[in-house]
Design an enzyme around this catalytic site. Sequence first.
Site, PDB file in Angstrom:
ATOM      1  N   CYS A   1       0.929  -1.147  -0.282  1.00  0.00           N
ATOM      2  CA  CYS A   1      -0.137  -0.367  -0.254  1.00  0.00           C
ATOM      3  C   CYS A   1       0.764   1.255  -0.055  1.00  0.00           C
ATOM      4  CB  CYS A   1      -1.007  -0.219   0.603  1.00  0.00           C
ATOM      5  SG  CYS A   1      -1.605   1.017   1.892  1.00  0.00           S
TER       6      CYS A   1
ATOM      7  N   CYS B   1       0.258   4.023   2.743  1.00  0.00           N
ATOM      8  CA  CYS B   1       0.637   3.009   4.058  1.00  0.00           C
ATOM      9  C   CYS B   1       2.122   3.872   4.596  1.00  0.00           C
ATOM     10  CB  CYS B   1      -0.055   2.007   4.286  1.00  0.00           C
ATOM     11  SG  CYS B   1      -1.151   1.245   3.799  1.00  0.00           S
TER      12      CYS B   1
END
Length: 106
Positions: A31, A34
């Site tokens: 991600c 993230c």
Amino acid sequence: MAKAIEITDSNFEEIMKSDQPILVDFWAEWCGPCKMIGPVVEELAGDYDGKAVVGKVDVDANPAVAAQFGIRSIPTLLFFKGGQVVDKQVGAAPKSILAQKLDAQL
């Protein structure tokens, strides 16, 4: 300097027993957002050492905890007090916003 603790399906309940506010970052290796917010979460772990618990849950490795809280988008940051979710941030956010949400629980 304190680091964010790794929260897993097996240690989640134990960590929730803390009497300090808890910030949990739900993330995954693949991600992009993230990875952007990861260093901010680590900074918060250092800033709030002794005042709050800061941890990270890898949703791929720990699907039970992610499912328990209905995590569908990552990063999602949940703020806990007394074992209950009291605030939430979905998506990357500046450190100031996350610190403000954590301060509100102190």
